[in-house]
Enzyme design. Sequence first.
Site, PDB file in Angstrom:
ATOM      1  N   CYS A  43      32.645 -79.074  40.251  1.00 28.14           N
ATOM      2  CA  CYS A  43      31.963 -78.565  39.066  1.00 28.14           C
ATOM      3  C   CYS A  43      32.713 -78.982  37.812  1.00 28.14           C
ATOM      4  O   CYS A  43      33.681 -78.319  37.413  1.00 28.14           O
ATOM      5  CB  CYS A  43      31.858 -77.046  39.152  1.00 28.14           C
ATOM      6  SG  CYS A  43      31.101 -76.324  37.693  1.00 28.14           S
ATOM      7  N   CYS A  85      32.860 -76.433  34.992  1.00 28.16           N
ATOM      8  CA  CYS A  85      33.806 -75.316  35.154  1.00 28.16           C
ATOM      9  C   CYS A  85      35.243 -75.794  34.928  1.00 28.16           C
ATOM     10  O   CYS A  85      36.044 -75.116  34.311  1.00 28.16           O
ATOM     11  CB  CYS A  85      33.788 -74.716  36.564  1.00 28.16           C
ATOM     12  SG  CYS A  85      32.254 -74.804  37.410  1.00 28.16           S
ATOM     13  N   ASP A  86      35.561 -76.948  35.487  1.00 27.47           N
ATOM     14  CA  ASP A  86      36.971 -77.351  35.559  1.00 27.47           C
ATOM     15  C   ASP A  86      37.392 -78.431  34.571  1.00 27.47           C
ATOM     16  O   ASP A  86      38.580 -78.662  34.373  1.00 27.47           O
ATOM     17  CB  ASP A  86      37.278 -77.847  36.988  1.00 27.47           C
ATOM     18  CG  ASP A  86      37.003 -76.765  38.018  1.00 27.47           C
ATOM     19  OD1 ASP A  86      37.096 -75.581  37.658  1.00 27.47           O
ATOM     20  OD2 ASP A  86      36.699 -77.101  39.177  1.00 27.47           O
TER      21      ASP A  86
END
Length: 329
Positions: A154, A157-158
């Site tokens: 992701c 997200c990261d």
Amino acid sequence: MMNLAEDVAAKSDDTASKNVIDNHFDVAIIGSGPAGYTASIYTSRAKLKTIIISGSLPGGQLMTTTDVENFPGFPNGITGPELMMNMQQQSERFGTKIEVDEVTSVDFKRRPFRIKTGSSEYLAKSVLISTGASPRKLGIKGESVFSGRGVSYCATCDGPFFRDQELLVVGGGDTALEEATFLTKFGKSVKVIHRRDKLRASKILQERAFENPKIEFIWNSAVVNIEGQNKVASVTIKNIKTGEETVLNAGGLFVAIGHEPNTALFKGQINLDERGYVIINNNTKTNIEGVFAAGDVHDHRYRQAITAAGFGCMAALDIEKWLSETKGK
Ligand code: NAP
């Protein structure tokens, strides 16, 4: 007059039957993405006693998304977690019970259906499967060891954890290109590794990626190994045509090669296709009377929050109709 033992037995009978009543629902929804929440808003509003068993991390895939710009009703966009929080609140407003727990087993062989979690058992006249899908894994050595240590599924997200690093994205679909473009905000460089020499992604995303000076494409290649001490330091790729192997320095490897439906729980109980997606025959009905499915768990084609929500609505209407016709018997 009851003696103490009878009194205790009666009370425990009362508690047991109260538990059964408390745990007996018209509709049990497994999964808490847009499909599950939308369905619950409809069924609860229709005065059907509804429970969502949400999984241990409620909200589904949108919880790992930043801005959602294409969900109608939010002209300035909304973050994925905020959208899901709104859906949860809307669902609870109409009386849906939300149980944050993992389902460990289901029994669809008899009605009421039985759904077990780590701590409880629920009985339901009808069930909606809306367990969604999860990112597909490469299945290579080192992948699970380095997951969360440089291997990510992701980018949104990261990505911010990978500032000024050399980044790799695997895949040739919309997700891979969207993620690669997003990662250029953080990474020093972004290389997209694709197993063919043609992208599957939509033209607009291709154009955006080709025009981005930070993105480079490596064609006809597969990731064969991931190396590093505590975190990813390099990745070995292999040219599928020539067999030549190359080691690329990499701080992060983002895997964006599609998704797999979360249906392991239902194997052997309902019909799944060869890829594991729930087969729906008639609207949102599965092959088991009273068990319905909605969202990414059956839909590998559209996979959008809005289409999942739409399927959730359809399933709720199908469930309402089925319950009114059969009383769940
Ligand atoms: P996808 O379209 O299924 O693409 C997966 C990509 O990964 C393909 O290029 C595939 O290669 C590659 N791949 C699959 N298995 C692989 C493996 N084991 N090793 C290496 N490569 C592998 O998945 P997606 O990109 O996640 O998109 C899914 C759906 O969501 C699509 O319908 C897409 O349009 C939609 N979506 C839309 C947007 C948007 O509109 N903004 C954004 C994201 C996703 P091949 O091409 O060789 O098969």
